[in-house]
Design an enzyme around this catalytic site. Structure first.
Site, PDB file in Angstrom:
ATOM      1  N   ASP A  95      13.315  95.113 120.289  1.00  0.00           N
ATOM      2  CA  ASP A  95      13.126  94.748 121.697  1.00  0.00           C
ATOM      3  C   ASP A  95      14.411  94.443 122.466  1.00  0.00           C
ATOM      4  OD1 ASP A  95      13.722  92.459 120.322  1.00  0.00           O
ATOM      5  OD2 ASP A  95      11.931  91.338 120.891  1.00  0.00           O
ATOM      6  N   HIS A  96      15.452  93.997 121.753  1.00  0.00           N
ATOM      7  CA  HIS A  96      16.631  93.512 122.475  1.00  0.00           C
ATOM      8  C   HIS A  96      17.621  94.604 122.880  1.00  0.00           C
ATOM      9  CE1 HIS A  96      15.315  89.506 121.433  1.00  0.00           C
ATOM     10  NE2 HIS A  96      16.386  88.966 121.949  1.00  0.00           N
ATOM     11  N   ASP A 160      14.978  83.917 116.311  1.00  0.00           N
ATOM     12  CA  ASP A 160      15.126  83.957 117.758  1.00  0.00           C
ATOM     13  C   ASP A 160      14.658  82.596 118.256  1.00  0.00           C
ATOM     14  OD1 ASP A 160      15.261  86.234 120.142  1.00  0.00           O
ATOM     15  OD2 ASP A 160      14.116  84.439 120.635  1.00  0.00           O
ATOM     16  N   ARG A 448      15.823  81.627 130.589  1.00  0.00           N
ATOM     17  CA  ARG A 448      17.210  81.149 130.630  1.00  0.00           C
ATOM     18  C   ARG A 448      17.926  81.707 131.828  1.00  0.00           C
ATOM     19  NH1 ARG A 448      18.283  81.673 124.266  1.00  0.00           N
ATOM     20  NH2 ARG A 448      17.182  79.726 123.889  1.00  0.00           N
ATOM     21  N   SER A 643      20.635  80.277 122.093  1.00  0.00           N
ATOM     22  CA  SER A 643      20.094  81.241 121.154  1.00  0.00           C
ATOM     23  C   SER A 643      20.221  80.830 119.687  1.00  0.00           C
ATOM     24  CB  SER A 643      20.843  82.548 121.390  1.00  0.00           C
ATOM     25  OG  SER A 643      20.904  83.315 120.238  1.00  0.00           O
ATOM     26  N   ARG A 645      21.253  83.056 117.561  1.00  0.00           N
ATOM     27  CA  ARG A 645      22.142  84.081 116.981  1.00  0.00           C
ATOM     28  C   ARG A 645      23.193  83.452 116.061  1.00  0.00           C
ATOM     29  NH1 ARG A 645      24.222  85.189 123.080  1.00  0.00           N
ATOM     30  NH2 ARG A 645      21.969  85.278 123.248  1.00  0.00           N
TER      31      ARG A 645
HETATM   32  C1  MIC Z   1      18.033  84.911 123.792  1.00  0.00           C
HETATM   33  O1  MIC Z   1      17.033  84.731 124.478  1.00  0.00           O
HETATM   34  O2  MIC Z   1      19.125  84.375 124.027  1.00  0.00           O
HETATM   35  C2  MIC Z   1      17.911  85.800 122.585  1.00  0.00           C
HETATM   36  C3  MIC Z   1      18.727  86.986 122.829  1.00  0.00           C
HETATM   37  O3  MIC Z   1      16.588  86.206 122.406  1.00  0.00           O
HETATM   38  C4  MIC Z   1      18.404  85.019 121.366  1.00  0.00           C
HETATM   39  C5  MIC Z   1      18.512  85.796 120.143  1.00  0.00           C
HETATM   40  C6  MIC Z   1      19.739  86.635 120.044  1.00  0.00           C
HETATM   41  O4  MIC Z   1      20.803  86.227 120.486  1.00  0.00           O
HETATM   42  O5  MIC Z   1      19.629  87.684 119.441  1.00  0.00           O
HETATM   43  C7  MIC Z   1      17.646  83.764 121.037  1.00  0.00           C
HETATM   44  O6  MIC Z   1      17.124  83.145 121.932  1.00  0.00           O
HETATM   45  O7  MIC Z   1      17.655  83.318 119.886  1.00  0.00           O
HETATM   46 FE1  SF4 Z   2      14.023  88.660 124.787  1.00  0.00          FE
HETATM   47 FE2  SF4 Z   2      15.066  86.241 124.304  1.00  0.00          FE
HETATM   48 FE3  SF4 Z   2      14.653  87.107 126.802  1.00  0.00          FE
HETATM   49 FE4  SF4 Z   2      12.608  86.535 125.310  1.00  0.00          FE
HETATM   50  S1  SF4 Z   2      14.191  85.112 125.973  1.00  0.00           S
HETATM   51  S2  SF4 Z   2      12.810  88.337 126.613  1.00  0.00           S
HETATM   52  S3  SF4 Z   2      13.298  87.202 123.290  1.00  0.00           S
HETATM   53  S4  SF4 Z   2      16.072  87.940 125.307  1.00  0.00           S
END
Ligand code: MIC
Ligand code: SF4
Length: 754
Positions: A95-96, A160, A448, A643, A645
């Protein structure tokens, strides 16, 4: 029929006895959170009680979910663990990595082509080790999990931070780094500090313009981005039972934004309805048989102050729609006050783009309510002023809303439908003109809004609101428009008012989908080959990190003293960098490039103490590494928020940073650092942050007697010859100290010591 129904059955069979045992041990009625936690202990039936906020506890989660951007590192680690198959049901979701540019079909086919190597890797690893694989286009991890895997009373972890979304269906679902996922998939226990409990009582009922999103926007305003740290938030009250299951999902989702370990809700009819409409009447039927165990004991909600560490009460009858932002999700403004505040702060008031959808807000209810506003555009002779985009959370939602005519409605007001993927939410948005860096405002229903997150432009002011409010503001093109009281001038010059949104909780004709995008793993994957090309710039097999040298760390150079907010987006930016998530060395070139250097207030510009020159952070760190000099990163409060990550921990580890010293850490990031063998410590006195100078050489003393709850000493050798010695705290337990000594937790699993 639901996936893994036998596993769910087994969980429900053992829950009642375990909960009874826990209630006896604890000696009082239990919250829902405690029931789920005590029935998922690694040791089985509970034999002891745990202290909230203190005891480290081993748990046995029921399942694991991973998204493509984090799964690569998680699975690269799993491949090193030497196991033939995953020990618990696990899934991977693509998805990312899909960029939103033109529209869904075109964007998806570009992504499939561009990311082929990564998708092939994830698909073959899934096939080999027994993981369910959701192809690109299937949807966003959290929406797909809610629709297919989440179940009341279950416990899951996911790589995640918004894994917590499944709390909407009554789970304890927690975001973790890939190394934690790797442990659980390898059949090991998963450790968590027993959380504190925050109770949120919702009275009244959602009405008019107010939606579930506003509950969490309000809670974020109350608790701030750190207020939930180390706590599970449990919602209850009449306002909860009258709310949809997907609305609960939105609230749980954004619990990540207040740093909460997770959020959860007791099993109720809204959940049973959602389970039935998503093809899981069997799960609802099972849940009904133990429903008293899937919510708190009645005494708890009758007298919450006795059972929770903190209680918040929100009256939905009077709750106003909110907009949170800019640049942080906890700056909460009721819509009626936006005009005054925007003027006072000089926020640009013209709304350029309204974006709805994402994992947070793309339920059938959200979309249908937003569509009820879009329909008023034509009916009232209006014209939509801002651009408008829709990111469906899953193919099932997309297919169903297309069937029910909502996509046509959105297109009729100029809306653009992007792929079922993260897209603009994670900087995968090829927004025309963003590179010009102009000051502008967008409103979205994501979770976010850190600087640069959506389009890479530091001057984009992003505000978070419900899909309904975002739609109204996109129609008005004005951030200060309050749809509850204000009128719009239509094309005929008349004053018109938008009616409050209406919609359906669930599709009356049921959900439908032609190809949900699921690929089951091979029965026996032992002959499946996983290929990683040695010349790939996107995937790189991992080399073990070196073990601790057995001595105190002396003469570390200060790499950066980060000022203010330093989220994982600042430490390891997403957007264009997502493509290197499977290649540690390449992605390390983004290390801390978003962090603000305390000494010159610049980003990605730090002093190299060997040459005296100012250079980008990654290059400076590589120079220290080449010279064999260890370094230290210093940071402010809630360092690593955002995140899950683990790249934000692995990059510094890979490039030779030895220590991260901050005022406080966000939970997932702190664990990620520990897992990777890094020393993560906090100032005993926050004001000691001020003692750190740009040319400091720093010693860490006490490592040879490193022990739980014993402070370490940090010696700051300043360039002028003066010295400050300060005390620092850490939260390592015995096992985590072993990770530090071994150079990372994986080194222990690999050695089979654990
Ligand atoms: C996000 O919303 O910041 C992400 C991208 O989904 C991350 C995960 C990532 O950095 O791959 C998260 O929230 O953990
Ligand atoms: Fe994707 Fe993270 Fe955004 Fe949700 S918050 S849509 S998992 S990047």
């Amino acid at each position: 029929m639901a996936f893994d129904i036998e596993m769910i059955k087994a969980v429900y069979e053992r829950m009642p006895a375990r909960i009874d045992a826990a209630r006896k041990l604890v000696g009082r009625p239990l919250t829902l959170t405690e029931k789920i936690l005590y029935s998922h202990l690694w040791e089985g039936a509970p034999t002891q009680t745990f202290e909230r906020g203190k005891s480290y506890v081993d748990f046995a989660p029921d399942r694991v979910a991973m998204q493509d951007a984090t799964a690569q590192m998680a699975l690269l680690q799993f491949m090193q663990a030497g196991r033939p198959k995953v020990a618990v049901p696990s899934t991977v979701h693509c998805d990312h990595l899909i960029e939103a540019k033109v529209e869904s079909k075109t964007d998806l086919s570009v992504a499939v082509d561009k990311n082929k190597e990564v998708y092939d890797f994830l698909s073959s690893v899934s096939d080999k080790y027994g993981l369910g694989f959701w192809k690109p286009g299937a949807g966003i991890i959290h929406q797909v999990v809610l629709e297919n895997y989440a179940f009341p009373g279950g416990m899951m972890i996911g790589t995640d931070s918004h894994t917590v979304n499944a709390g909407g269906l009554g789970m304890i679902a927690i975001g973790v780094g890939g190394a934690d996922a790797c442990d659980v998939m390898a059949g090991l226990a998963w450790e968590l500090k027993f959380p504190k409990l925050i109770g949120v009582k919702l009275t009244g009922k959602l009405n008019g313009w107010t939606s579930a999103k506003d509950v969490i926007l309000k809670v974020a305003g109350i608790l701030t981005v750190k207020g939930g740290t180390g706590a599970v938030v449990e919602y209850f009250g009449e306002g909860v039972t009258s709310m949809s299951c997907t609305g609960k999902g939105t609230i749980a989702n954004m619990g990540a934004e207040i740093g909460a370990t997770t959020s959860t809700f007791g099993y109720d009819e809204s959940m049973a309805r959602y389970l039935a409409s998503t093809g899981r009447a069997d799960v609802a039927a099972l849940a009904d048989t133990i429903k008293e165990h899937l919510t708190a004991d009645p005494e708890v909600y009758a007298d919450p102050a006795t059972y929770f560490d903190q209680v918040i009460e929100i009256d939905l009858d009077t709750l106003e729609p909110h907009l949170n932002g800019p640049f942080t999700p906890d700056l909460a403004t009721p819509i009626s006050q936006m005009k005054a505040l925007a003027e006072k702060n000089g926020w640009p008031t013209k709304v350029e783009v309204g974006l709805i959808g994402s994992c947070t807000n793309s339920s059938y209810e959200d979309i249908s309510r937003a569509a009820s506003l879009a329909r008023q555009v034509a009916a009232k002779g209006l014209k939509t002023k801002a651009e408008y985009t829709i990111t469906p959370g899953s193919e099932q939602v997309r297919f169903t809303i297309e069937r029910d005519g909502f996509i046509d409605t959105f297109e009729s007001i100029g809306g653009k439908v992007f792929s079922n993927a993260c897209g603009p939410c994670i900087g995968q948005w090829a927004r025309a003109g963003a590179e010009k860096g102009e000051k502008n405002t967008i409103v979205h229903s994501f979770n976010r809004n850190f600087a640069k997150r959506a389009d890479g432009n530091p001057n984009t002011y992003a505000f978070v609101g419900s899909p309904e409010l975002v739609t109204a503001l996109a129609i008005a093109g004005d951030l200060t428009f309050n749809p509850l009281t204000d009128y719009l001038t239509n094309e005929a010059g008349e004053q018109v008012k938008l009616d409050a949104p209406t919609g359906d909780e669930l599709p009356t004709k049921g959900f439908a989908v032609e190809d949900a995008g699921y690929q089951a793993p091979a029965e026996d994957g032992s002959s499946v080959e996983v290929k990683v090309s040695p010349t790939s710039d996107r995937l790189q097999l991992l080399d073990p990190f070196a073990a601790w040298e057995g001595t105190d760390l002396k003469g570390l150079k200060l790499l950066i003293k980060a000022k203010g907010k330093c989220t994982t987006d600042h430490i390891s930016m997403a957007g264009p960098w997502l493509k290197y998530r499977g290649h540690l060395d390449n992605i390390s070139n983004n290390m801390l490039i978003g962090a603000l250097n305390y000494f010159n207030e610049k980003t990605d510009n730090v002093k190299n103490q060997i040459t005296g020159d100012y250079n980008p952070v990654p290059a400076t760190q590589r120079a220290y590494k080449a010279a064999g000099i260890g370094t230290i990163v210093v940071g402010d409060s809630n360092y690593g928020e955002g995140s899950s990550r683990e790249h934000a921990a692995m990059e510094p580890r890979h490039l030779g940073v030895r220590v991260v010293l901050v005022k406080s850490f966000a939970r997932i990031h702190e664990t990620n650092l520990k897992k990777q063998g890094m020393l993560a410590i906090t100032f005993a006195k926050e004001a000691d942050y001020d003692l750190i100078q740009e040319d400091d050489s720093i010693d860490i003393i006490g490592l040879t007697t490193f022990a739980p709850s014993v402070q370490l000493k940090v010696v700051l050798n300043h360039a002028d010859g003066t010295i400050d010695t300060i005390s620092v705290n850490h939260s390592y337990n015995d096992q985590q100290i072993e990770w530090f000594k071994a150079g990372g937790a994986l080194n222990i699993i690999r050695a089979g010591v654990n």
